[in-house]
Enzyme design. Structure first.
Site, PDB file in Angstrom:
ATOM      1  N   SER A 137     -10.234   4.454  -0.001  1.00 43.59           N
ATOM      2  CA  SER A 137     -11.419   4.950   0.698  1.00 43.59           C
ATOM      3  C   SER A 137     -12.347   5.606  -0.324  1.00 43.59           C
ATOM      4  O   SER A 137     -11.876   6.055  -1.382  1.00 43.59           O
ATOM      5  CB  SER A 137     -10.990   5.996   1.735  1.00 43.59           C
ATOM      6  N   TYR A 150      -6.726  13.689   4.815  1.00 43.72           N
ATOM      7  CA  TYR A 150      -7.070  12.287   4.553  1.00 43.72           C
ATOM      8  C   TYR A 150      -7.438  12.103   3.078  1.00 43.72           C
ATOM      9  O   TYR A 150      -6.974  11.159   2.426  1.00 43.72           O
ATOM     10  CB  TYR A 150      -8.231  11.873   5.466  1.00 43.72           C
TER      11      TYR A 150
HETATM   12  N1  LIG Z   1     -12.925   2.581   9.097  1.00 42.28           N
HETATM   13  C1  LIG Z   1     -13.310   3.361   8.104  1.00 42.28           C
HETATM   14  O1  LIG Z   1     -14.309   4.100   8.206  1.00 42.28           O
HETATM   15  C2  LIG Z   1     -12.541   3.335   6.810  1.00 42.28           C
HETATM   16  C3  LIG Z   1     -13.200   3.802   5.644  1.00 42.28           C
HETATM   17  C4  LIG Z   1     -12.493   3.804   4.455  1.00 42.28           C
HETATM   18  C5  LIG Z   1     -11.178   3.365   4.427  1.00 42.28           C
HETATM   19  N2  LIG Z   1     -10.576   2.922   5.570  1.00 42.28           N
HETATM   20  C6  LIG Z   1      -9.168   2.502   5.478  1.00 42.28           C
HETATM   21  O2  LIG Z   1      -9.036   1.182   5.948  1.00 42.28           O
HETATM   22  C7  LIG Z   1      -7.710   0.980   6.448  1.00 42.28           C
HETATM   23  C8  LIG Z   1      -7.771   0.285   7.801  1.00 42.28           C
HETATM   24  O3  LIG Z   1      -8.367   1.178   8.735  1.00 42.28           O
HETATM   25  P1  LIG Z   1      -9.270   0.691   9.965  1.00 42.28           P
HETATM   26  O4  LIG Z   1     -10.597   1.264   9.754  1.00 42.28           O
HETATM   27  O5  LIG Z   1      -9.133  -0.762  10.190  1.00 42.28           O
HETATM   28  O6  LIG Z   1      -8.597   1.524  11.131  1.00 42.28           O
HETATM   29  P2  LIG Z   1      -7.900   1.045  12.502  1.00 42.28           P
HETATM   30  O7  LIG Z   1      -8.750   0.075  13.196  1.00 42.28           O
HETATM   31  O8  LIG Z   1      -7.536   2.299  13.211  1.00 42.28           O
HETATM   32  O9  LIG Z   1      -6.598   0.316  11.967  1.00 42.28           O
HETATM   33  C9  LIG Z   1      -5.558   1.024  11.377  1.00 42.28           C
HETATM   34  C10 LIG Z   1      -4.291   0.225  11.549  1.00 42.28           C
HETATM   35  O10 LIG Z   1      -3.222   0.948  10.906  1.00 42.28           O
HETATM   36  C11 LIG Z   1      -2.070   0.776  11.694  1.00 42.28           C
HETATM   37  N3  LIG Z   1      -1.145   1.906  11.574  1.00 42.28           N
HETATM   38  C12 LIG Z   1      -1.433   3.229  11.639  1.00 42.28           C
HETATM   39  N4  LIG Z   1      -0.305   3.943  11.523  1.00 42.28           N
HETATM   40  C13 LIG Z   1       0.709   3.063  11.392  1.00 42.28           C
HETATM   41  C14 LIG Z   1       2.113   3.174  11.252  1.00 42.28           C
HETATM   42  N5  LIG Z   1       2.729   4.370  11.236  1.00 42.28           N
HETATM   43  N6  LIG Z   1       2.855   2.051  11.154  1.00 42.28           N
HETATM   44  C15 LIG Z   1       2.263   0.845  11.192  1.00 42.28           C
HETATM   45  N7  LIG Z   1       0.942   0.657  11.322  1.00 42.28           N
HETATM   46  C16 LIG Z   1       0.185   1.754  11.432  1.00 42.28           C
HETATM   47  C17 LIG Z   1      -2.567   0.698  13.135  1.00 42.28           C
HETATM   48  O11 LIG Z   1      -1.621  -0.135  13.747  1.00 42.28           O
HETATM   49  P3  LIG Z   1      -1.271  -0.123  15.305  1.00 42.28           P
HETATM   50  O12 LIG Z   1      -1.996  -1.307  15.798  1.00 42.28           O
HETATM   51  O13 LIG Z   1       0.175  -0.241  15.282  1.00 42.28           O
HETATM   52  O14 LIG Z   1      -1.768   1.194  15.864  1.00 42.28           O
HETATM   53  C18 LIG Z   1      -3.917   0.034  13.007  1.00 42.28           C
HETATM   54  O15 LIG Z   1      -3.837  -1.336  13.263  1.00 42.28           O
HETATM   55  C19 LIG Z   1      -7.057   2.368   6.492  1.00 42.28           C
HETATM   56  O16 LIG Z   1      -6.197   2.516   5.380  1.00 42.28           O
HETATM   57  C20 LIG Z   1      -8.241   3.313   6.361  1.00 42.28           C
HETATM   58  O17 LIG Z   1      -7.887   4.544   5.786  1.00 42.28           O
HETATM   59  C21 LIG Z   1     -11.226   2.891   6.743  1.00 42.28           C
END
Ligand SMILES: NC(=O)c1ccc[n+]([C@@H]2O[C@H](COP(=O)([O-])OP(=O)(O)OC[C@H]3O[C@@H](n4cnc5c(N)ncnc54)[C@H](OP(=O)(O)O)[C@@H]3O)[C@@H](O)[C@H]2O)c1
Length: 268
Positions: A137, A150
């Protein structure tokens, strides 16, 4: 990059960025092992993607489930690519964050990818050229008020990735780090979305992140930071952190208005 020969374990596959990466890779002919906790969402995704893919349900913060996941990956024939994408976020002042939340953020975003990577290394060492990609991130390089747990997890993930990248530099495994900025997914609460808007932060689509993911792996680079001015701030924060301290101090009242509505009262 020979996409059609890749067998990719993608964690957080049913999330916003996970689904976009899964779709992009499946369209390129990659065979996927989709990992997450929600079986129905994962199977629905697998059926919607072109090609044949597998699903493994696992809570990555649970040691037993990680071991079962590694066994299942081996039974399915191993992998050539690991994408540590699963993550959680939490927005609050440190004083308002309970210890369970802090532990969960560090376990999911930092410990789980480290331990999963370690457990899958022997399988990645078996193939000629293999890949580990950690989704970090912008907050893995810029400490931001209201995001202490975070930021700590993502700074840690960036450090882990860099150390492993250098440790494996003479091996068949290429290690990369991709840092998205704010992206429109469910990880951001309504408060986080409203705060991003008030701060004038640009919000990318998950598809943009997936495009950068592919571009990073097709390039000679091992690190990708998405978006301007975030990329500039990452560099500035590394070289002249006090300049970023000053810039972010101006934004602090806006941040605190969103994450601590009682803040103004406390000051009176
Ligand atoms: N969106 C942003 O603004 C942003 C910005 C920078 C970086 N990121 C990074 O991008 C990555 C993806 O995030 P996203 O934005 O796509 O968020 P998201 O839509 O909430 O997806 C996160 C995924 O992580 C899975 N997860 C969370 N805890 C878990 C666990 N204990 N075991 C297995 N799976 C787990 C969830 O799976 P379930 O389906 O099982 O709940 C969900 O599918 C993350 O690492 C996040 O930090 C996001």
């Amino acid at each position: 990059m020979n996409w059609e020969n890749q067998r990719c374990v993608l964690t957080g596959a049913a999330g916003g960025i996970g689904q976009a990466i899964a779709k992009t890779l499946a369209e390129k002919g990659v065979s996927l092992i989709l990992v997450g906790r929600n079986s129905m969402k994962l199977h629905t995704l697998a059926e919607a993607l072109p090609g044949n893919h597998d699903v493994i349900c696992a809570d990555l913060s649970c040691a037993k489930e990680r071991v079962a996941l590694v066994t299942k990956v081996a039974e399915l024939g191993g992998l050539t690519m690991l994408v540590n994408n699963a993550g959680v976020s939490h927005l609050s002042l440190l004083e308002d964050t309970d210890s369970t939340t802090i532990e969960s953020v560090i376990e999911t975003n930092l410990l789980a990818p480290m331990l999963l990577t370690q457990a899958l290394l022997p399988h990645l060492q078996q193939n000629r050229v293999t890949y580990i990609v950690n989704i970090g991130s912008a907050f893995g390089s810029i400490g931001f008020a209201g995001q202490s747990a975070y930021c700590a997890s993502k700074f840690g993930l960036r450090g882990f990735t860099e150390a492993l990248m250098r440790e494996l530099a003479d091996s068949n495994i290429r290690v990369s780090y991709l840092a998205p900025r704010a992206t429109a997914t469910a990880i951001n609460s309504d408060v986080a979305n409203a705060m991003n808007k008030a701060l004038g932060n640009h919000v990318d689509t998950p598809e943009t992140v997936a495009e950068h993911f592919v571009a990073l792996l097709e390039s000679a680079q091992n690190r990708g930071f998405i978006g301007f001015p975030e990329r500039l701030f990452v560099k500035l924060n590394g070289a002249f952190p006090s300049l970023v301290d000053k810039a972010l101090l101006k934004k602090l009242p806006i941040i605190k208005r969103f994450i601590a509505p009682t803040f103004q009262e406390k000051r009176l």
